[in-house]
Design an enzyme around this catalytic site. Structure first.
Site, PDB file in Angstrom:
ATOM      1  N   HIS A 189      -6.382  -2.900  -8.890  1.00  0.00           N
ATOM      2  CA  HIS A 189      -6.877  -3.725  -8.353  1.00  0.00           C
ATOM      3  C   HIS A 189      -6.753  -3.475  -6.612  1.00  0.00           C
ATOM      4  CE1 HIS A 189      -6.828  -8.038  -6.840  1.00  0.00           C
ATOM      5  NE2 HIS A 189      -7.544  -7.881  -5.796  1.00  0.00           N
ATOM      6  N   LEU A 201     -11.423  -0.460  -2.334  1.00  0.00           N
ATOM      7  CA  LEU A 201     -12.484   0.628  -1.470  1.00  0.00           C
ATOM      8  C   LEU A 201     -13.742  -0.050  -0.984  1.00  0.00           C
ATOM      9  CD1 LEU A 201     -12.438   3.140  -3.696  1.00  0.00           C
ATOM     10  CD2 LEU A 201     -10.149   2.713  -2.043  1.00  0.00           C
ATOM     11  N   ARG A 202     -14.003  -0.206   0.235  1.00  0.00           N
ATOM     12  CA  ARG A 202     -15.420  -0.379   0.619  1.00  0.00           C
ATOM     13  C   ARG A 202     -16.926  -0.276   0.851  1.00  0.00           C
ATOM     14  NH1 ARG A 202     -12.188  -5.049   0.291  1.00  0.00           N
ATOM     15  NH2 ARG A 202     -10.575  -5.847   2.369  1.00  0.00           N
ATOM     16  N   ASP A 233      -3.552  -4.686  -4.659  1.00  0.00           N
ATOM     17  CA  ASP A 233      -4.879  -5.502  -3.698  1.00  0.00           C
ATOM     18  C   ASP A 233      -4.611  -4.587  -2.489  1.00  0.00           C
ATOM     19  OD1 ASP A 233      -6.490  -7.802  -3.468  1.00  0.00           O
ATOM     20  OD2 ASP A 233      -5.497  -9.492  -3.414  1.00  0.00           O
ATOM     21  N   HIS A 280      -9.043  -3.559   6.652  1.00  0.00           N
ATOM     22  CA  HIS A 280     -10.343  -4.415   7.142  1.00  0.00           C
ATOM     23  C   HIS A 280      -9.855  -4.102   8.949  1.00  0.00           C
ATOM     24  CE1 HIS A 280     -10.555  -7.416   5.023  1.00  0.00           C
ATOM     25  NE2 HIS A 280      -9.482  -8.097   4.560  1.00  0.00           N
TER      26      HIS A 280
HETATM   27  O1  DOR Z   1      -6.638 -11.121   0.762  1.00  0.00           O
HETATM   28  C1  DOR Z   1      -7.688 -10.143  -0.045  1.00  0.00           C
HETATM   29  N1  DOR Z   1      -8.595  -9.315   0.739  1.00  0.00           N
HETATM   30  N2  DOR Z   1      -7.813 -10.976  -1.223  1.00  0.00           N
HETATM   31  C2  DOR Z   1      -9.113 -11.446  -1.889  1.00  0.00           C
HETATM   32  O2  DOR Z   1      -8.940 -11.480  -3.009  1.00  0.00           O
HETATM   33  C3  DOR Z   1     -10.137 -10.386  -1.403  1.00  0.00           C
HETATM   34  C4  DOR Z   1      -9.548  -8.791  -0.439  1.00  0.00           C
HETATM   35  C5  DOR Z   1     -10.729  -8.187   0.184  1.00  0.00           C
HETATM   36  O3  DOR Z   1     -11.261  -8.635  -0.151  1.00  0.00           O
HETATM   37  O4  DOR Z   1      -9.778  -7.891   1.651  1.00  0.00           O
HETATM   38 ZN    ZN Z   2      -7.895 -11.585  -4.810  1.00  0.00          ZN
HETATM   39 ZN    ZN Z   3      -8.265  -8.087  -4.398  1.00  0.00          ZN
END
Ligand code: DOR
Ligand code: ZN
Ligand code: ZN
Length: 392
Positions: A18, A21-22, A265, A269
Protein backbone atom coordinates in the site's frame (compact mmCIF):
# COMPACT_ATOMS: atom_id res chain seq x y z
CA UNK A 1 29.05 -6.29 -4.25
CA UNK A 2 30.38 -7.28 -0.83
CA UNK A 3 28.90 -5.68 2.26
CA UNK A 4 30.11 -6.41 5.78
CA UNK A 5 27.06 -7.38 7.82
CA UNK A 6 28.77 -8.20 11.10
CA UNK A 7 26.39 -7.66 14.02
CA UNK A 8 23.48 -6.95 11.68
CA UNK A 9 20.33 -8.80 10.60
CA UNK A 10 19.66 -9.96 7.04
CA UNK A 11 15.94 -10.14 6.26
CA UNK A 12 13.99 -10.78 3.05
CA UNK A 13 13.33 -7.50 1.19
CA UNK A 14 10.22 -5.75 2.47
CA UNK A 15 7.03 -5.65 0.42
CA UNK A 16 4.64 -2.72 0.77
CA UNK A 17 1.13 -3.60 -0.33
CA UNK A 18 0.00 0.00 0.00
CA UNK A 19 2.03 2.91 -1.37
CA UNK A 20 0.78 6.10 -2.98
CA UNK A 21 3.14 7.32 -5.66
CA UNK A 22 1.65 10.32 -7.40
CA UNK A 23 2.46 9.44 -10.98
CA UNK A 24 0.53 10.28 -13.07
CA UNK A 25 -0.93 13.57 -11.88
CA UNK A 26 0.92 14.98 -8.87
CA UNK A 27 4.55 14.53 -9.76
CA UNK A 28 5.28 17.64 -7.70
CA UNK A 29 4.75 15.48 -4.59
CA UNK A 30 6.13 12.05 -5.61
CA UNK A 31 7.16 10.25 -8.77
CA UNK A 32 7.78 6.59 -9.43
CA UNK A 33 11.47 7.49 -9.32
CA UNK A 34 11.46 9.41 -6.03
CA UNK A 35 9.08 6.90 -4.42
CA UNK A 36 11.29 4.02 -5.55
CA UNK A 37 14.28 5.69 -3.90
CA UNK A 38 12.31 6.17 -0.68
CA UNK A 39 11.29 2.50 -0.82
CA UNK A 40 14.84 1.20 -1.39
CA UNK A 41 16.13 3.33 1.49
CA UNK A 42 13.39 1.90 3.69
CA UNK A 43 14.45 -1.68 2.89
CA UNK A 44 11.72 -2.42 0.34
CA UNK A 45 12.22 -4.44 -2.81
CA UNK A 46 8.57 -4.32 -3.94
CA UNK A 47 5.80 -1.77 -3.55
CA UNK A 48 2.21 -1.74 -4.76
CA UNK A 49 1.33 1.66 -6.22
CA UNK A 50 -2.23 2.62 -5.35
CA UNK A 51 -4.74 3.47 -8.04
CA UNK A 52 -5.99 6.91 -6.92
CA UNK A 53 -3.70 8.76 -9.28
CA UNK A 54 -4.89 11.46 -11.65
CA UNK A 55 -6.22 10.12 -13.91
CA UNK A 56 -7.25 7.07 -11.91
CA UNK A 57 -5.45 3.79 -12.74
CA UNK A 58 -8.60 2.14 -14.08
CA UNK A 59 -7.13 0.96 -17.40
CA UNK A 60 -4.11 -0.90 -18.73
CA UNK A 61 -2.51 2.18 -20.29
CA UNK A 62 -1.84 3.54 -16.82
CA UNK A 63 -1.12 0.28 -15.02
CA UNK A 64 1.33 -0.76 -17.77
CA UNK A 65 3.06 2.63 -17.53
CA UNK A 66 3.50 2.27 -13.77
CA UNK A 67 5.11 -1.15 -14.16
CA UNK A 68 7.35 -0.07 -17.06
CA UNK A 69 8.51 3.11 -15.34
CA UNK A 70 9.30 1.19 -12.15
CA UNK A 71 11.43 -1.28 -14.11
CA UNK A 72 13.24 1.57 -15.87
CA UNK A 73 14.09 3.17 -12.53
CA UNK A 74 15.18 -0.25 -11.36
CA UNK A 75 15.35 0.31 -7.59
CA UNK A 76 12.29 -1.65 -6.53
CA UNK A 77 9.58 -3.61 -8.32
CA UNK A 78 6.61 -1.25 -8.60
CA UNK A 79 3.47 -3.32 -8.96
CA UNK A 80 0.50 -1.33 -10.20
CA UNK A 81 -2.77 -1.55 -8.30
CA UNK A 82 -5.84 -1.22 -10.49
CA UNK A 83 -8.99 0.69 -9.52
CA UNK A 84 -12.03 -1.48 -8.81
CA UNK A 85 -14.31 0.97 -10.59
CA UNK A 86 -13.98 3.48 -13.41
CA UNK A 87 -12.94 6.96 -12.29
CA UNK A 88 -13.73 8.33 -8.85
CA UNK A 89 -17.45 7.74 -9.03
CA UNK A 90 -17.46 4.10 -8.05
CA UNK A 91 -20.45 3.24 -10.21
CA UNK A 92 -19.08 1.01 -12.94
CA UNK A 93 -16.64 -1.89 -12.61
CA UNK A 94 -13.27 -1.33 -14.24
CA UNK A 95 -11.97 -3.78 -16.84
CA UNK A 96 -9.91 -5.75 -14.36
CA UNK A 97 -9.28 -8.59 -16.81
CA UNK A 98 -7.51 -6.30 -19.29
CA UNK A 99 -5.33 -4.81 -16.57
CA UNK A 100 -4.53 -8.28 -15.18
CA UNK A 101 -3.53 -9.48 -18.65
CA UNK A 102 -1.45 -6.36 -19.44
CA UNK A 103 2.28 -5.83 -19.16
CA UNK A 104 1.70 -4.58 -15.62
CA UNK A 105 0.01 -7.94 -14.81
CA UNK A 106 -2.17 -6.33 -12.16
CA UNK A 107 -2.79 -8.72 -9.27
CA UNK A 108 -4.47 -6.36 -6.85
CA UNK A 109 -7.39 -3.95 -7.24
CA UNK A 110 -8.48 -1.36 -4.71
CA UNK A 111 -10.93 1.42 -3.98
CA UNK A 112 -8.38 3.10 -1.72
CA UNK A 113 -8.83 6.85 -1.70
CA UNK A 114 -12.08 6.34 -3.64
CA UNK A 115 -14.64 4.16 -1.73
CA UNK A 116 -16.96 1.64 -3.36
CA UNK A 117 -20.02 2.11 -1.18
CA UNK A 118 -22.60 0.28 -3.23
CA UNK A 119 -22.73 -3.28 -1.86
CA UNK A 120 -23.98 -4.62 -5.17
CA UNK A 121 -20.96 -3.21 -7.02
CA UNK A 122 -18.61 -4.61 -4.38
CA UNK A 123 -20.27 -7.99 -4.59
CA UNK A 124 -19.77 -8.08 -8.34
CA UNK A 125 -16.19 -6.86 -7.95
CA UNK A 126 -15.42 -9.68 -5.51
CA UNK A 127 -16.95 -12.27 -7.84
CA UNK A 128 -15.11 -10.87 -10.86
CA UNK A 129 -11.79 -10.69 -8.98
CA UNK A 130 -12.25 -14.23 -7.76
CA UNK A 131 -12.82 -15.50 -11.30
CA UNK A 132 -9.59 -13.75 -12.38
CA UNK A 133 -7.60 -14.95 -9.36
CA UNK A 134 -6.79 -11.39 -8.25
CA UNK A 135 -7.17 -9.65 -4.90
CA UNK A 136 -9.51 -6.86 -3.82
CA UNK A 137 -8.00 -4.52 -1.22
CA UNK A 138 -10.78 -2.68 0.59
CA UNK A 139 -10.19 0.90 1.83
CA UNK A 140 -13.00 0.29 4.38
CA UNK A 141 -14.84 3.57 4.64
CA UNK A 142 -18.58 4.16 4.42
CA UNK A 143 -18.47 7.68 2.98
CA UNK A 144 -21.98 8.58 4.06
CA UNK A 145 -20.70 8.29 7.66
CA UNK A 146 -17.55 10.33 7.06
CA UNK A 147 -18.85 13.38 5.20
CA UNK A 148 -16.75 16.32 6.40
CA UNK A 149 -14.98 14.14 8.98
CA UNK A 150 -11.37 15.02 9.69
CA UNK A 151 -10.56 13.26 12.98
CA UNK A 152 -11.50 10.18 14.99
CA UNK A 153 -14.96 10.66 16.50
CA UNK A 154 -14.38 10.78 20.25
CA UNK A 155 -13.68 13.07 23.19
CA UNK A 156 -10.55 14.62 21.64
CA UNK A 157 -12.25 15.67 18.40
CA UNK A 158 -15.25 16.94 20.34
CA UNK A 159 -13.05 19.09 22.57
CA UNK A 160 -11.04 20.42 19.64
CA UNK A 161 -14.11 21.13 17.54
CA UNK A 162 -13.11 18.75 14.74
CA UNK A 163 -15.74 16.80 12.77
CA UNK A 164 -15.68 13.14 13.82
CA UNK A 165 -15.08 9.97 11.76
CA UNK A 166 -16.84 7.16 13.62
CA UNK A 167 -15.36 3.69 14.06
CA UNK A 168 -18.56 2.36 12.52
CA UNK A 169 -17.63 3.95 9.16
CA UNK A 170 -14.78 1.45 8.98
CA UNK A 171 -16.25 -1.50 10.82
CA UNK A 172 -19.53 -1.58 8.90
CA UNK A 173 -17.62 -2.00 5.62
CA UNK A 174 -15.25 -4.61 7.09
CA UNK A 175 -18.27 -6.62 8.25
CA UNK A 176 -20.14 -6.11 4.99
CA UNK A 177 -17.27 -7.18 2.77
CA UNK A 178 -16.30 -10.12 4.96
CA UNK A 179 -19.85 -11.40 4.41
CA UNK A 180 -19.80 -10.59 0.69
CA UNK A 181 -16.47 -12.43 0.36
CA UNK A 182 -17.94 -15.39 2.21
CA UNK A 183 -20.90 -15.59 -0.16
CA UNK A 184 -18.74 -15.11 -3.26
CA UNK A 185 -16.15 -17.61 -2.03
CA UNK A 186 -13.67 -14.81 -2.74
CA UNK A 187 -10.68 -13.35 -0.95
CA UNK A 188 -10.76 -9.83 0.48
CA UNK A 189 -7.97 -7.77 2.01
CA UNK A 190 -8.66 -4.96 4.49
CA UNK A 191 -6.47 -1.88 4.11
CA UNK A 192 -5.18 0.06 7.13
CA UNK A 193 -7.21 -1.55 9.96
CA UNK A 194 -7.49 1.15 12.62
CA UNK A 195 -9.96 0.15 15.34
CA UNK A 196 -10.27 -2.44 18.10
CA UNK A 197 -13.66 -3.33 16.61
CA UNK A 198 -12.10 -4.15 13.25
CA UNK A 199 -9.76 -6.52 15.08
CA UNK A 200 -12.77 -8.29 16.63
CA UNK A 201 -14.46 -8.57 13.23
CA UNK A 202 -11.30 -10.01 11.66
CA UNK A 203 -11.08 -12.59 14.44
CA UNK A 204 -14.71 -13.53 13.89
CA UNK A 205 -14.39 -13.71 10.09
CA UNK A 206 -11.21 -15.78 10.19
CA UNK A 207 -12.84 -18.17 12.68
CA UNK A 208 -15.68 -18.67 10.14
CA UNK A 209 -13.12 -19.65 7.51
CA UNK A 210 -13.66 -16.50 5.46
CA UNK A 211 -10.65 -15.69 3.23
CA UNK A 212 -9.90 -12.33 4.78
CA UNK A 213 -6.52 -10.69 5.40
CA UNK A 214 -5.62 -7.31 6.80
CA UNK A 215 -2.83 -4.79 7.10
CA UNK A 216 -2.00 -2.12 9.67
CA UNK A 217 0.09 1.01 9.10
CA UNK A 218 3.10 1.99 11.20
CA UNK A 219 1.38 5.27 12.16
CA UNK A 220 -1.70 3.51 13.53
CA UNK A 221 0.63 1.35 15.64
CA UNK A 222 2.40 4.35 17.16
CA UNK A 223 0.25 7.47 17.13
CA UNK A 224 -3.14 8.25 18.68
CA UNK A 225 -5.50 11.19 18.55
CA UNK A 226 -3.81 12.94 21.49
CA UNK A 227 -1.45 14.17 18.74
CA UNK A 228 -4.21 16.42 17.42
CA UNK A 229 -3.96 18.89 20.35
CA UNK A 230 -1.55 21.07 18.33
CA UNK A 231 -3.86 21.13 15.29
CA UNK A 232 -0.80 20.29 13.19
CA UNK A 233 -2.20 19.06 9.86
CA UNK A 234 0.63 16.54 9.48
CA UNK A 235 -1.51 14.34 11.76
CA UNK A 236 -4.50 14.34 9.43
CA UNK A 237 -4.83 10.91 7.81
CA UNK A 238 -7.54 8.50 6.62
CA UNK A 239 -8.52 6.48 8.55
CA UNK A 240 -7.81 8.94 11.37
CA UNK A 241 -5.46 8.38 14.30
CA UNK A 242 -7.63 6.58 16.86
CA UNK A 243 -7.48 6.22 20.66
CA UNK A 244 -4.75 4.59 22.75
CA UNK A 245 -6.99 1.54 23.33
CA UNK A 246 -7.22 1.01 19.56
CA UNK A 247 -3.44 1.28 19.22
CA UNK A 248 -3.00 -1.40 21.89
CA UNK A 249 -5.52 -3.70 20.17
CA UNK A 250 -3.81 -3.26 16.78
CA UNK A 251 -0.39 -4.13 18.23
CA UNK A 252 -1.78 -7.23 19.91
CA UNK A 253 -3.57 -8.28 16.71
CA UNK A 254 -0.39 -7.96 14.64
CA UNK A 255 1.53 -9.95 17.25
CA UNK A 256 -1.10 -12.70 17.17
CA UNK A 257 -1.52 -12.83 13.40
CA UNK A 258 -5.12 -11.55 13.43
CA UNK A 259 -3.69 -8.70 11.37
CA UNK A 260 -1.42 -10.27 8.78
CA UNK A 261 1.01 -7.58 7.75
CA UNK A 262 2.31 -4.03 7.86
CA UNK A 263 1.65 -1.66 4.95
CA UNK A 264 2.74 1.96 4.94
CA UNK A 265 -0.09 3.85 3.21
CA UNK A 266 2.76 6.18 2.22
CA UNK A 267 0.83 9.27 1.11
CA UNK A 268 2.94 12.21 -0.05
CA UNK A 269 1.36 15.67 -0.06
CA UNK A 270 2.65 19.11 -1.02
CA UNK A 271 3.50 21.64 1.71
CA UNK A 272 0.63 23.88 0.68
CA UNK A 273 -1.80 20.99 1.18
CA UNK A 274 -0.44 20.24 4.67
CA UNK A 275 0.69 23.57 6.13
CA UNK A 276 -2.81 24.89 6.49
CA UNK A 277 -5.78 24.59 8.78
CA UNK A 278 -6.32 21.01 10.01
CA UNK A 279 -9.71 20.60 8.37
CA UNK A 280 -8.49 21.97 5.04
CA UNK A 281 -5.42 19.71 4.80
CA UNK A 282 -5.22 16.62 2.63
CA UNK A 283 -5.14 13.35 4.56
CA UNK A 284 -2.01 11.20 4.50
CA UNK A 285 1.53 10.74 5.83
CA UNK A 286 4.86 9.61 4.45
CA UNK A 287 5.82 6.11 5.55
CA UNK A 288 8.35 4.22 3.42
CA UNK A 289 11.59 5.47 4.95
CA UNK A 290 10.48 5.17 8.57
CA UNK A 291 8.37 1.97 8.55
CA UNK A 292 10.99 -0.45 9.85
CA UNK A 293 12.01 1.84 12.69
CA UNK A 294 8.40 2.35 13.76
CA UNK A 295 7.80 -1.42 13.76
CA UNK A 296 10.90 -1.92 15.92
CA UNK A 297 9.73 0.80 18.30
CA UNK A 298 6.12 -0.40 18.57
CA UNK A 299 6.49 -4.18 18.25
CA UNK A 300 10.08 -5.39 18.80
CA UNK A 301 11.08 -3.16 21.73
CA UNK A 302 7.92 -3.97 23.77
CA UNK A 303 8.53 -7.70 23.11
CA UNK A 304 5.46 -8.24 20.93
CA UNK A 305 7.44 -9.43 17.89
CA UNK A 306 10.93 -10.84 17.40
CA UNK A 307 13.04 -10.28 14.28
CA UNK A 308 11.67 -13.46 12.75
CA UNK A 309 8.26 -11.88 13.21
CA UNK A 310 9.40 -8.66 11.52
CA UNK A 311 10.35 -10.69 8.42
CA UNK A 312 6.90 -12.26 8.48
CA UNK A 313 4.81 -9.10 8.75
CA UNK A 314 6.91 -6.95 6.42
CA UNK A 315 7.83 -9.49 3.75
CA UNK A 316 6.62 -13.06 3.92
CA UNK A 317 2.96 -12.42 4.71
CA UNK A 318 2.49 -9.64 2.16
CA UNK A 319 4.27 -11.86 -0.40
CA UNK A 320 1.80 -14.62 0.26
CA UNK A 321 -1.24 -12.32 0.17
CA UNK A 322 -0.31 -10.78 -3.19
CA UNK A 323 1.12 -13.99 -4.65
CA UNK A 324 4.79 -13.07 -4.91
CA UNK A 325 5.51 -16.63 -3.94
CA UNK A 326 9.26 -16.69 -4.41
CA UNK A 327 9.75 -14.27 -1.52
CA UNK A 328 10.81 -15.96 1.69
CA UNK A 329 11.47 -19.40 0.22
CA UNK A 330 14.96 -20.90 0.56
CA UNK A 331 17.11 -19.77 -2.36
CA UNK A 332 19.32 -22.01 -4.42
CA UNK A 333 23.05 -21.41 -4.05
CA UNK A 334 24.09 -18.50 -6.25
CA UNK A 335 20.54 -17.31 -6.89
CA UNK A 336 20.22 -13.51 -6.64
CA UNK A 337 18.06 -12.47 -3.72
CA UNK A 338 15.88 -9.59 -2.55
CA UNK A 339 17.28 -8.86 0.90
CA UNK A 340 17.70 -6.06 3.39
CA UNK A 341 20.51 -5.63 5.92
CA UNK A 342 19.58 -3.92 9.17
CA UNK A 343 21.62 -2.48 12.00
CA UNK A 344 19.37 -3.16 15.01
CA UNK A 345 21.52 -1.07 17.37
CA UNK A 346 21.52 2.09 15.24
CA UNK A 347 19.58 5.19 16.22
CA UNK A 348 18.72 8.05 13.90
CA UNK A 349 16.79 11.28 13.99
CA UNK A 350 14.19 11.92 11.30
CA UNK A 351 14.80 15.07 9.27
CA UNK A 352 12.06 15.63 6.68
CA UNK A 353 14.22 17.46 4.21
CA UNK A 354 16.71 14.60 4.11
CA UNK A 355 14.10 12.05 3.04
CA UNK A 356 14.15 10.87 -0.58
CA UNK A 357 10.45 11.57 -0.98
CA UNK A 358 9.70 14.84 -2.71
CA UNK A 359 7.03 15.60 -0.11
CA UNK A 360 7.91 16.32 3.53
CA UNK A 361 4.79 15.30 5.42
CA UNK A 362 6.36 12.95 7.93
CA UNK A 363 4.72 12.85 11.37
CA UNK A 364 8.06 11.73 12.85
CA UNK A 365 10.03 14.96 12.25
CA UNK A 366 12.86 15.28 14.82
CA UNK A 367 11.97 11.97 16.47
CA UNK A 368 14.87 9.69 17.33
CA UNK A 369 14.07 6.17 16.15
CA UNK A 370 15.69 2.76 16.59
CA UNK A 371 17.17 0.51 13.85
CA UNK A 372 18.40 1.50 10.43
CA UNK A 373 18.49 -0.13 7.01
CA UNK A 374 22.15 -0.28 5.98
CA UNK A 375 21.82 -2.05 2.62
CA UNK A 376 19.04 -3.17 0.28
CA UNK A 377 19.55 -5.62 -2.57
CA UNK A 378 17.13 -6.16 -5.46
CA UNK A 379 17.88 -9.47 -7.19
CA UNK A 380 21.41 -9.37 -5.82
CA UNK A 381 22.04 -5.79 -6.91
CA UNK A 382 22.72 -3.13 -4.28
CA UNK A 383 20.06 -0.40 -4.46
CA UNK A 384 20.67 1.51 -1.21
CA UNK A 385 23.64 1.66 1.12
CA UNK A 386 24.01 3.65 4.37
CA UNK A 387 21.19 6.06 3.58
CA UNK A 388 22.17 6.67 -0.03
CA UNK A 389 20.82 5.35 -3.32
CA UNK A 390 23.30 3.31 -5.30
CA UNK A 391 22.87 4.30 -8.94
CA UNK A 392 22.31 1.36 -11.25
O1 DOR B 1 -4.75 9.20 4.29
C1 DOR B 1 -4.98 8.77 3.17
N1 DOR B 1 -4.32 9.25 2.10
N2 DOR B 1 -5.91 7.83 3.00
C2 DOR B 1 -6.34 7.46 1.77
O2 DOR B 1 -7.19 6.64 1.67
C3 DOR B 1 -5.77 8.07 0.56
C4 DOR B 1 -4.44 8.62 0.84
C5 DOR B 1 -3.95 9.54 -0.23
O3 DOR B 1 -4.05 9.19 -1.42
O4 DOR B 1 -3.42 10.59 0.09
ZN1 ZN C 1 -7.25 4.15 2.36
ZN1 ZN D 1 -4.01 4.61 0.92
Amino acid sequence: EIVDGAGQFLLPGFIDMHTHLREPGREDTETIESGSAAAALGGYTAVFAMANTSPVADNAVITDHVWKRGQEVGLVDVYPVGAVTVGLEGKQLAEMGTMAAGLGAVRMFSDDGMCVYDPLIMRRALEYANSLGVLIAQHAEEPRLTKGAVAHEGPTAARLGLAGWPRAAEESIVARDALLARDAGARVHICHASTAGTVELLKWAKAQGISITAEVTPHHLLLDDSRLETYDAVNRVNPPLREASDVAALRQALAEGVIDCVATDHAPHADQDKCCEFAAARPGMLGLETALSIIVKTMVEPGLLDWRGVAKVMSENPAQIVGLDDQGRPLAVGEPANVVLIDPAAEWTVEAKELASIARNTPYQAMTLPAKVTATFLRGKLTARDGKIVAG
